[in-house]
Design a protein around this motif. Structure first.
Motif, mmCIF file in Angstrom:
data_model
loop_
_atom_site.group_PDB
_atom_site.id
_atom_site.type_symbol
_atom_site.label_atom_id
_atom_site.label_comp_id
_atom_site.label_asym_id
_atom_site.label_seq_id
_atom_site.Cartn_x
_atom_site.Cartn_y
_atom_site.Cartn_z
ATOM 1 N N ARG A 453 29.129 19.698 -6.756
ATOM 2 C CA ARG A 453 29.029 18.386 -6.838
ATOM 3 C C ARG A 453 27.938 18.077 -5.613
ATOM 4 O O ARG A 453 27.083 17.556 -6.066
ATOM 5 N N HIS A 454 27.748 18.841 -4.495
ATOM 6 C CA HIS A 454 26.687 18.577 -3.461
ATOM 7 C C HIS A 454 25.368 18.998 -4.104
ATOM 8 O O HIS A 454 24.391 18.365 -3.731
ATOM 9 N N MET A 455 25.343 20.008 -4.832
ATOM 10 C CA MET A 455 24.316 20.752 -5.437
ATOM 11 C C MET A 455 23.663 20.039 -6.432
ATOM 12 O O MET A 455 22.426 19.795 -6.367
ATOM 13 N N ASP A 482 34.910 16.399 -1.427
ATOM 14 C CA ASP A 482 34.382 15.789 -0.439
ATOM 15 C C ASP A 482 34.081 14.367 -0.878
ATOM 16 O O ASP A 482 33.437 14.324 -2.018
ATOM 17 N N GLU A 483 33.927 13.222 0.028
ATOM 18 C CA GLU A 483 33.354 11.946 -0.398
ATOM 19 C C GLU A 483 32.761 11.720 0.909
ATOM 20 O O GLU A 483 33.229 11.551 1.834
ATOM 21 N N PRO A 484 31.484 11.125 0.702
ATOM 22 C CA PRO A 484 30.510 11.294 -0.401
ATOM 23 C C PRO A 484 29.880 12.186 -0.625
ATOM 24 O O PRO A 484 29.931 13.213 0.363
ATOM 25 N N LEU A 485 29.252 12.252 -1.717
ATOM 26 C CA LEU A 485 28.371 13.442 -1.927
ATOM 27 C C LEU A 485 27.261 13.549 -1.069
ATOM 28 O O LEU A 485 26.728 12.209 -0.420
ATOM 29 N N ARG A 486 26.797 14.834 -0.506
ATOM 30 C CA ARG A 486 25.643 14.856 0.319
ATOM 31 C C ARG A 486 24.599 15.686 -0.151
ATOM 32 O O ARG A 486 24.875 16.644 -1.169
ATOM 33 N N THR A 487 23.336 15.880 0.346
ATOM 34 C CA THR A 487 22.408 16.619 -0.154
ATOM 35 C C THR A 487 22.572 18.180 0.902
ATOM 36 O O THR A 487 23.068 17.916 1.992
#
Length: 628
Positions: A453-455, A482-487
């Motif tokens: 998801r983060h990717m 995880d929330e929120p998504l991160r780079t």
């Protein structure tokens, strides 16, 4: 049962038409029963029962060549060529392949797991036949979905030009894995529903019935006249203009009509196109109602049609699809592109949320890739959702149209790594090697479904060129999301477990194997550091330089082809830095095609296991202690 009397194609020729129709019914029951246990491509094979019977009844395999496009619709062919007793092993490790396979039988003259190759192969065989002065028949069986592939058009153009004796059977069931799209599909729809043909046919039938007491011979003659009228009324002009003599459309599940049509077609000189209409899933109500779901069926209950799927963490494919919806709600530039795989790529729900931002190009990977390049050149964020094995078909477009221009195309590479029962034609084990050598591209793989998801978030936020995330055909690990998504910082790895005895750089689904091996080794006093090498390109050069300073033994672990893979990239980096004398061990997939089976069986075969990793680490330890 008639089916018990069929061991080779010659046995079919002894049967009457009525017996052949009984055989068709028995064949369907056999497939429904066997595939309820093994799983496999049910609906497509139920649809071609009469067609396969007709081919083996009229022609002489293997002297006459039957070339099945894709090959997943060849189960009936396998039944009639001496392999009926092997169906309990279908798609199992060391068992019968789910596709045509030359090493299995002399009747399997061409093997393919990708679509649109049959016409080119048939043309090659026809030309070889003529060069050798032989006179056998060459017959290609291609679906209406596969006919949309550009390679099929290239072949038709050549076949029509050369005028070789060759028969093409267009198996038109109005659907491939997903609903067909495009102008050709619409053209075939017009042929199927041509009202002029229907009207003339009805009028002729009416006139025949009005003639009193006609004799048997005259009745048969008039029936042939009625059937022949469709060739005069229905437009096969596209195929005729390409140089084919066109027959059809005919009912491909009506054995007498099918046999008569093939007999007529056999007499024609030059290339012939026989357009047959078949019902995908015929004979099994659940498959008839939903042939998409039953294209590649898992084991099921025959009575209810309930598929026996295990319950557990979500598949990576589903996580991708749900995350893309989440991202698309926030960024209207995002569009999804798929080459005829919306369901398999997890995009069905996305298409319902964003019908105008879902692009299905049909079986046309090359077009899809360059289409994405065009979209990206105008500021759109195309997400090209594609199986690793099918992305191979667009290699030139990736190099020439996307990476060379440094366009911001996002590749969502599904089925990366081993794919289990689909086997060697579908293994997604080459994309690391064929993509990491291309300038400008970023290539990554997540350790679990949460990191996927983060990717995806990272891919959408990335604006500096093409970026790819690859993920396997397995369920996730069941981790929390995880929330929120991160780079994620491009080119960064992470240490999952500390250790100073040796280091394993593991990619994607190899990380659980590395973690378990580290746990076992710790009981022996060996501390194995486990690194999530999530970026395959660019590498985490700072960490690699630090490992060189530590002079710690390094093992790379990847579910990808060893030649040119991630491990090779690590060695290339150290060579480029003139760093020599390090112990670097590569564990990947050896240089041969790994056949079908379960993913754990495939991993055991090539040594992608905890035991192998433990053994390799242990082998490195004495040399390290001697230096100390």
């Amino acid at each position: 049962m008639l089916l018990e009397q069929i061991n080779q194609p010659e046995d079919l020729k002894k049967l009457s038409i009525e017996q052949l129709e009984q055989l068709a019914a028995e064949t369907r029951q056999f497939l429904i029963q066997k595939l309820s246990v093994t799983g496999g491509h049910l609906s497509s094979n139920l649809g071609v029962v009469e067609l396969t019977i007709a081919l083996h009844y009229l022609f002489n395999s293997p002297d006459d060549k039957f070339i099945f496009d894709v090959g997943h619709q060849s189960y009936v062919h396998k039944m009639f060529t001496g392999r009926m007793d092997k169906f309990d092993t279908l798609r199992k490790y060391k068992g019968m392949c789910g596709f045509v396979k030359r090493s299995e039988s002399e009747h399997d003259v061409w093997e393919a797991g990708h679509s649109s190759t049959s016409l080119s192969a048939a043309m090659g065989m026809a030309m070889a036949r003529d060069l050798k002065g032989e006179h056998n028949k060459v017959i290609a069986i291609i679906g209406d979905g596969a006919l949309t592939g550009g390679m099929a058009f290239e072949a038709m153009n050549h076949i029509g030009h050369e005028k070789k004796n060759l028969m093409v059977i267009l198996n038109d069931n109005e659907m491939s894995i997903a609903p067909n799209v495009g102008a050709l599909h619409n053209y075939l729809g017009k042929i199927r529903s041509d009202r002029n043909y229907v009207k003339v046919k009805e009028e002729v039938e009416y006139l025949i019935k009005k003639i009193p007491a006609i004799g048997g011979t005259l009745a048969k003659t008039l029936e042939k006249v009625k059937d022949s009228l469709k060739y005069m009324v229905v437009s096969g002009v596209l195929f005729e203009e390409l140089g084919f003599t066109y027959f059809g459309p005919v009912d491909g599940n009506n054995l007498p009509v099918l046999l008569e049509t093939l007999k007529q077609a056999e007499k024609v000189e030059g290339p012939v196109m026989v357009h047959v209409l078949t019902l995908k899933g015929k004979g099994y109500t659940p498959a008839e109602k939903d042939s998409y779901a039953w294209h590649g069926a898992s084991p099921y209950k025959i009575e209810s049609g309930q598929m026996l799927k295990s319950v557990g963490p979500p598949m990576y494919t589903d996580v991708f699809g749900n995350t893309l919806i989440e991202l698309a709600k926030q960024d209207e530039r995002i569009v999804a592109v798929t080459p005829a795989m919306p369901s398999g790529s997890g995009l069905t729900t996305f298409s319902k949320h964003f019908p105008n931002r879902m692009i299905d190009v049909g079986i046309a990977e090359q077009h899809a890739a360059t289409l994405c390049a065009g979209l990206a050149s105008e500021g759109i964020k195309p997400v090209f959702a594609v199986y690793s094995t099918f992305l191979q078909r667009a290699y030139d477009q990736i190099v020439h149209d996307i990476c060379r221009a440094n366009l911001n195309v996002i590749f969502a590479i599904d089925r990366a790594g081993f794919v289990g029962p689909d086997g060697e034609t579908h293994q997604g084990v080459y994309d690391i090697a064929y993509m990491r050598s291309i300038p400008n591209i970023v290539l990554m793989m997540p350790k679990d479904e949460n990191e996927l998801r983060h990717m995806l978030k990272t891919s959408v936020e990335y604006d500096d060129g093409p970026i790819a995330v690859r993920y396997p055909r397995i369920a996730g690990l069941g981790v929390s999301m995880d929330e929120p998504l991160r780079t994620i910082p491009i080119g960064s790895w992470e240490v999952l477990r500390p250790g100073d005895s040796a280091v394993v750089l593991a990619v994607g689904p190899m990380i659980p194997i590395a973690m378990e091996a580290a746990e076992q080794l710790s009981k022996e006093g060996v501390q194995l550091r486990v690194v999530n090498a999530r970026f395959i390109k660019p590498l985490d050069e700072a960490m690699l330089l630090q490992l060189a300073k530590e002079h710690v033994p390094i093992i790379t672990l990847e579910e990808g082809a060893q030649p040119g893979g991630f491990g090779s990239a690590v060695l290339e980096f150290y060579s480029s830095q003139s760093i020599y004398g390090l112990q670097v061990k590569i564990i990947g997939i050896p240089d041969y095609f790994v056949e079908h089976g379960s993913v754990p069986e495939q991993r055991r075969e090539v040594g992608l296991t905890v035991d192998r990793l433990v053994s390799d680490v242990q082998a490195l330890m004495p040399r390290k202690r001697q230096r100390a």
